[in-house]
Design an enzyme around this catalytic site. Structure first.
Site, PDB file in Angstrom:
ATOM      1  N   HIS A   1       9.110 -24.245   8.898  1.00  0.00           N
ATOM      2  CA  HIS A   1       7.921 -24.868   9.790  1.00  0.00           C
ATOM      3  C   HIS A   1       6.424 -24.888   9.286  1.00  0.00           C
ATOM      4  CE1 HIS A   1      10.545 -25.371  13.655  1.00  0.00           C
ATOM      5  NE2 HIS A   1      11.152 -26.122  12.545  1.00  0.00           N
TER       6      HIS A   1
ATOM      7  N   ARG B   1       7.339 -33.785  10.485  1.00  0.00           N
ATOM      8  CA  ARG B   1       6.273 -33.193  11.495  1.00  0.00           C
ATOM      9  C   ARG B   1       5.432 -32.291  11.161  1.00  0.00           C
ATOM     10  NH1 ARG B   1      10.760 -31.381  13.836  1.00  0.00           N
ATOM     11  NH2 ARG B   1      10.754 -29.852  15.245  1.00  0.00           N
ATOM     12  N   HIS B   2       6.186 -31.189  10.335  1.00  0.00           N
ATOM     13  CA  HIS B   2       5.362 -29.976  10.369  1.00  0.00           C
ATOM     14  C   HIS B   2       4.272 -30.004   9.004  1.00  0.00           C
ATOM     15  CE1 HIS B   2       8.248 -28.144  12.999  1.00  0.00           C
ATOM     16  NE2 HIS B   2       9.309 -28.861  12.148  1.00  0.00           N
TER      17      HIS B   2
ATOM     18  N   ASP C   1       0.821  -1.201   0.041  1.00  0.00           N
ATOM     19  CA  ASP C   1       0.117  -0.178   0.100  1.00  0.00           C
ATOM     20  C   ASP C   1       0.939   1.336  -0.129  1.00  0.00           C
ATOM     21  OD1 ASP C   1       1.066   0.297   2.573  1.00  0.00           O
ATOM     22  OD2 ASP C   1      -1.064   0.288   3.721  1.00  0.00           O
ATOM     23  N   HIS C   2       0.370   2.409   0.137  1.00  0.00           N
ATOM     24  CA  HIS C   2       1.135   3.647   0.107  1.00  0.00           C
ATOM     25  C   HIS C   2       1.964   3.848   1.497  1.00  0.00           C
ATOM     26  CE1 HIS C   2      -2.267   4.241   2.723  1.00  0.00           C
ATOM     27  NE2 HIS C   2      -1.830   4.994   3.382  1.00  0.00           N
TER      28      HIS C   2
ATOM     29  N   CYS D   1       3.331  -3.160   4.024  1.00  0.00           N
ATOM     30  CA  CYS D   1       2.266  -2.068   4.238  1.00  0.00           C
ATOM     31  C   CYS D   1       2.926  -1.098   5.717  1.00  0.00           C
ATOM     32  CB  CYS D   1       0.872  -2.481   4.732  1.00  0.00           C
ATOM     33  SG  CYS D   1       0.669  -3.504   6.274  1.00  0.00           S
ATOM     34  N   GLY D   2       2.328  -0.533   6.278  1.00  0.00           N
ATOM     35  CA  GLY D   2       2.811   0.213   7.282  1.00  0.00           C
ATOM     36  C   GLY D   2       3.405  -0.572   8.394  1.00  0.00           C
ATOM     37  N   THR D   3       2.633  -1.408   9.020  1.00  0.00           N
ATOM     38  CA  THR D   3       2.839  -2.495  10.243  1.00  0.00           C
ATOM     39  C   THR D   3       3.258  -3.774   9.541  1.00  0.00           C
ATOM     40  OG1 THR D   3       0.605  -3.211  10.128  1.00  0.00           O
ATOM     41  CG2 THR D   3       1.270  -1.353  11.591  1.00  0.00           C
ATOM     42  N   GLY D   4       2.818  -3.965   8.405  1.00  0.00           N
ATOM     43  CA  GLY D   4       2.973  -5.442   7.838  1.00  0.00           C
ATOM     44  C   GLY D   4       1.822  -6.337   8.360  1.00  0.00           C
ATOM     45  N   ILE D   5       0.800  -5.981   8.990  1.00  0.00           N
ATOM     46  CA  ILE D   5      -0.118  -6.626   9.531  1.00  0.00           C
ATOM     47  C   ILE D   5      -1.440  -6.745   8.606  1.00  0.00           C
ATOM     48  CG2 ILE D   5      -1.514  -6.849  11.793  1.00  0.00           C
ATOM     49  CD1 ILE D   5       0.779  -5.777  13.364  1.00  0.00           C
ATOM     50  N   GLY D   6      -1.879  -5.485   8.304  1.00  0.00           N
ATOM     51  CA  GLY D   6      -3.148  -5.561   7.654  1.00  0.00           C
ATOM     52  C   GLY D   6      -3.090  -6.078   6.207  1.00  0.00           C
TER      53      GLY D   6
HETATM   54  C1  RB5 Z   1      -1.875   2.786   6.387  1.00  0.00           C
HETATM   55  O1  RB5 Z   1      -2.255   4.315   6.971  1.00  0.00           O
HETATM   56  C2  RB5 Z   1      -1.700   1.631   7.308  1.00  0.00           C
HETATM   57  O2  RB5 Z   1      -2.576   1.684   8.066  1.00  0.00           O
HETATM   58  C3  RB5 Z   1      -1.302   0.520   6.665  1.00  0.00           C
HETATM   59  O3  RB5 Z   1      -0.175   0.449   6.187  1.00  0.00           O
HETATM   60  C4  RB5 Z   1      -1.030  -0.745   7.726  1.00  0.00           C
HETATM   61  O4  RB5 Z   1      -0.198  -0.554   8.386  1.00  0.00           O
HETATM   62  C5  RB5 Z   1      -2.362  -1.408   8.262  1.00  0.00           C
HETATM   63  O5  RB5 Z   1      -2.043  -2.761   8.805  1.00  0.00           O
END
Ligand code: RB5
Length: 149
Positions: free
Chosen positions: A97, A131-132, A7-8, A64-69
């Site tokens: 694994h 096993r994995h 993303d941005h 992304c910003g956190t890698g999580i979304g």
């Molecule tokens: C964008 O502002 C931010 O929310 C996105 O990149 C990400 O961190 C979400 O998980």
């Protein structure tokens, strides 16, 4: 072939990953985004992961910003095992694994130096199987709506 996308917020880190793959002569498809203008991570996640599932790409690297979304979105695509990583050990063992096929990273979490180390270890580490395999099969079973208990 590796799919890359962001993303941005992840765009600058995705560009670092792109430069790294180019330097190492690793073939890639960049599904975007292509500028720091606002762009939603789920779109890039789905685009890149569709290529992995279709067999057009072996793996994907998403930022992304956190890698999580972007990892949450990626994991909604059937057949995808995505992991948000910000340390070397996790990037290595999610391959060894979990047979992860998508590496996700946060541009607001790690810098380009660590990111390229994570990409390198993620791409070179083989799934250990054994096993994995059973556990990865259980993840797939959940994805298919089966009950494990
Ligand atoms: C964008 O502002 C931010 O929310 C996105 O990149 C990400 O961190 C979400 O998980």
């Amino acid at each position: 072939m590796i799919a890359i996308g962001s993303d941005h917020a992840g765009f600058p880190l995705k560009e670092e990953v792109r430069a790294y793959l180019h330097e190492k002569n690793i073939k890639y498809i960049d599904v975007g985004c292509y500028s720091p203008e606002r762009f939603d991570y789920a779109i890039s996640a789905q685009k890149a992961c569709d290529k992995v599932v279709a067999g057009e790409c072996d793996m994907a690297i998403l930022c992304c910003g956190t890698g999580i979304g972007i990892s949450m979105a990626a994991n909604k695509v059937k057949g995808i095992r995505a992991c948000a990583c910000s340390d070397y050990f996790s990037a290595k063992y999610t391959r060894a694994h979990n047979d992860a096929n998508v590496l996700c990273m946060g541009a607001r979490v790690i810098g380009p130096g660590l990111a390229t180390e994570l990409v390198e270890v993620f791409l070179k580490t083989e799934f250990e199987g054994g096993r994995h395999q059973k556990r990865v099969d259980q993840i797939t079973a959940i994805e298919n709506g089966e009950k494990l208990y």
